[in-house]
Design a protein around this motif. Structure first.
Motif, PDB file in Angstrom:
ATOM      1  N   PRO A 115       0.770  -1.230  -0.192  1.00  0.00           N
ATOM      2  CA  PRO A 115      -0.252   0.036  -0.082  1.00  0.00           C
ATOM      3  C   PRO A 115       1.258   1.364   0.287  1.00  0.00           C
ATOM      4  N   ALA A 116       0.309   2.319  -0.575  1.00  0.00           N
ATOM      5  CA  ALA A 116       1.316   3.489  -0.875  1.00  0.00           C
ATOM      6  C   ALA A 116       0.396   4.221  -0.297  1.00  0.00           C
ATOM      7  N   THR A 117      -0.622   4.851   0.640  1.00  0.00           N
ATOM      8  CA  THR A 117      -0.763   5.935   1.109  1.00  0.00           C
ATOM      9  C   THR A 117      -0.320   7.364   0.959  1.00  0.00           C
ATOM     10  N   ILE A 118      -0.828   7.758  -0.393  1.00  0.00           N
ATOM     11  CA  ILE A 118      -0.173   9.504  -0.256  1.00  0.00           C
ATOM     12  C   ILE A 118      -0.442  10.451   0.254  1.00  0.00           C
ATOM     13  N   GLY A 119      -0.247  11.343   1.082  1.00  0.00           N
ATOM     14  CA  GLY A 119      -0.126  12.611   1.843  1.00  0.00           C
ATOM     15  C   GLY A 119       1.167  13.554   1.587  1.00  0.00           C
ATOM     16  N   MET A 120       0.374  15.401   2.474  1.00  0.00           N
ATOM     17  CA  MET A 120       1.353  15.843   2.202  1.00  0.00           C
ATOM     18  C   MET A 120       1.698  16.007   3.733  1.00  0.00           C
ATOM     19  N   VAL A 121       3.483  15.824   3.854  1.00  0.00           N
ATOM     20  CA  VAL A 121       3.590  15.919   5.643  1.00  0.00           C
ATOM     21  C   VAL A 121       4.559  16.977   6.202  1.00  0.00           C
ATOM     22  N   GLY A 122       4.546  17.931   6.442  1.00  0.00           N
ATOM     23  CA  GLY A 122       5.534  18.761   6.833  1.00  0.00           C
ATOM     24  C   GLY A 122       5.874  19.491   5.399  1.00  0.00           C
ATOM     25  N   GLY A 123       5.798  19.608   4.786  1.00  0.00           N
ATOM     26  CA  GLY A 123       5.405  20.300   3.500  1.00  0.00           C
ATOM     27  C   GLY A 123       6.367  19.278   1.850  1.00  0.00           C
ATOM     28  N   GLU A 124       6.002  18.022   2.582  1.00  0.00           N
ATOM     29  CA  GLU A 124       6.637  17.139   1.637  1.00  0.00           C
ATOM     30  C   GLU A 124       5.508  16.480   1.298  1.00  0.00           C
ATOM     31  N   LEU A 125       5.422  16.176   0.149  1.00  0.00           N
ATOM     32  CA  LEU A 125       4.439  15.348  -0.257  1.00  0.00           C
ATOM     33  C   LEU A 125       5.416  13.051  -0.220  1.00  0.00           C
ATOM     34  N   VAL A 126       4.615  12.575   0.157  1.00  0.00           N
ATOM     35  CA  VAL A 126       5.046  11.204   0.448  1.00  0.00           C
ATOM     36  C   VAL A 126       3.800  10.699   0.093  1.00  0.00           C
ATOM     37  N   VAL A 127       5.174   9.380  -0.477  1.00  0.00           N
ATOM     38  CA  VAL A 127       4.078   8.407  -1.361  1.00  0.00           C
ATOM     39  C   VAL A 127       4.156   7.256  -0.308  1.00  0.00           C
ATOM     40  N   GLY A 128       3.221   6.859   0.820  1.00  0.00           N
ATOM     41  CA  GLY A 128       3.723   5.375   1.340  1.00  0.00           C
ATOM     42  C   GLY A 128       3.804   6.103   3.083  1.00  0.00           C
ATOM     43  N   LEU A 129       2.961   6.542   3.242  1.00  0.00           N
ATOM     44  CA  LEU A 129       2.993   7.000   4.626  1.00  0.00           C
ATOM     45  C   LEU A 129       3.316   5.776   5.759  1.00  0.00           C
TER      46      LEU A 129
END
Length: 97
Positions: free
Chosen positions: A57-71
């Motif tokens: 699974p690769a849940t995608i989100g913006m964390v701390g101004g960084e786009l993360v693919v695979g939280l």
């Protein structure tokens, strides 16, 4: 267009390198779609279902101004539990980054 960094979580990066299947999952269900604590329970359940089917699974989100693919689980938990998480679309990514 503004360039911004996309970071891959460790599990996703390994899967991509090894040619294993990866399933992209959006994080809106976690941050805005379901009430707490069901949001985190359902997100984890969806990720487990993807794993059970043999993919990563690769849940995608913006964390701390960084786009993360695979939280990772800590990032997923943060999106599920903190107040004021911005709901982002393509037009918002550059500003949020």
């Amino acid at each position: 267009m503004t360039n911004f960094h996309i970071r891959y979580g460790a599990e996703v990066a390994d899967a991509l390198r090894d040619g294993r299947p990866v399933v992209a999952l959006e994080s809106t269900i976690v941050s805005h779609g379901l009430p707490r604590p069901e949001n985190l329970r359902v997100a984890r359940q969806i990720e487990a279902t993807v794993r059970d089917a043999g993919a990563v699974p690769a849940t995608i989100g913006m964390v701390g101004g960084e786009l993360v693919v695979g939280l990772d689980d800590a990032q997923l938990t943060r999106l599920a539990t903190v107040d004021g998480v911005a709901k982002l679309s393509v037009r918002d990514l550059a500003v949020a980054a």
